[in-house]
Motif scaffolding. Structure first.
Motif, short mmCIF file in Angstrom:
data_model
loop_
_atom_site.label_atom_id
_atom_site.label_comp_id
_atom_site.label_asym_id
_atom_site.label_seq_id
_atom_site.Cartn_x
_atom_site.Cartn_y
_atom_site.Cartn_z
N GLU A 2 0.83 -1.19 0.00
CA GLU A 2 0.00 0.00 0.00
C GLU A 2 0.87 1.24 0.00
O GLU A 2 1.82 1.35 0.75
N ARG A 11 -3.27 3.11 -1.78
CA ARG A 11 -3.37 2.46 -3.10
C ARG A 11 -3.07 0.98 -2.88
O ARG A 11 -2.02 0.61 -2.40
N ASN A 12 -4.03 0.14 -3.23
CA ASN A 12 -3.87 -1.28 -3.03
C ASN A 12 -3.75 -1.96 -4.39
O ASN A 12 -4.75 -2.31 -5.01
N ARG A 13 -2.55 -2.17 -4.84
CA ARG A 13 -2.31 -2.73 -6.17
C ARG A 13 -2.64 -4.21 -6.24
O ARG A 13 -3.13 -4.69 -7.25
N LYS A 14 -2.38 -4.94 -5.17
CA LYS A 14 -2.65 -6.38 -5.18
C LYS A 14 -4.15 -6.64 -5.27
O LYS A 14 -4.59 -7.50 -6.03
N ALA A 16 -6.37 -4.70 -6.55
CA ALA A 16 -6.79 -4.30 -7.90
C ALA A 16 -6.45 -5.38 -8.91
O ALA A 16 -7.25 -5.71 -9.78
N ALA A 17 -5.26 -5.95 -8.80
CA ALA A 17 -4.86 -7.00 -9.73
C ALA A 17 -5.74 -8.24 -9.58
O ALA A 17 -6.14 -8.86 -10.58
N TRP A 59 -8.03 -1.60 -13.55
CA TRP A 59 -6.97 -1.69 -12.55
C TRP A 59 -6.71 -0.33 -11.90
O TRP A 59 -6.55 -0.24 -10.69
N ILE A 60 -6.68 0.72 -12.71
CA ILE A 60 -6.46 2.07 -12.17
C ILE A 60 -7.58 2.45 -11.22
O ILE A 60 -7.35 2.99 -10.14
N SER A 63 -7.23 0.34 -7.99
CA SER A 63 -6.03 0.60 -7.20
C SER A 63 -6.03 1.98 -6.56
O SER A 63 -5.43 2.16 -5.51
N THR A 64 -6.67 2.95 -7.18
CA THR A 64 -6.67 4.29 -6.59
C THR A 64 -7.83 4.51 -5.63
O THR A 64 -7.91 5.57 -5.01
#
Length: 70
Positions: A2, A11-14, A16-17, A59-60, A63-64
């Motif tokens: 994060e 922001r949580n990229r995992k 989102a993926a 994804w954007i 993630s945001t």
């Protein structure tokens, strides 16, 4: 991982993926299916950019935290 922004949001990229991965896999499986059916490869690669574009937009947004306010 994060990432904290100055306003305190994260922001949580995992996450989102993981949310986008099934839809991306379906799109790529569709292309493979079209190519296996013997359709002209140009058609298979013609639908690849929209699949990737929508996946990146999703994804954007995940993630945001764009969807957290709703």
């Amino acid at each position: 991982m994060e990432t904290r922004f100055p306003d305190g949001s994260s922001r949580n990229r995992k996450r989102a993926a993981l949310a986008v991965l099934p839809f991306l896999a379906l799109g790529l499986a569709d292309i493979v299916l079209l190519l296996k059916w013997g359709v002209d490869p140009l058609w298979g690669f013609a639908i690849l950019p929209p699949i990737l574009f929508v996946s990146v937009l999703a994804w954007i947004s995940f993630s945001t935290g764009f969807l957290d306010d709703r």
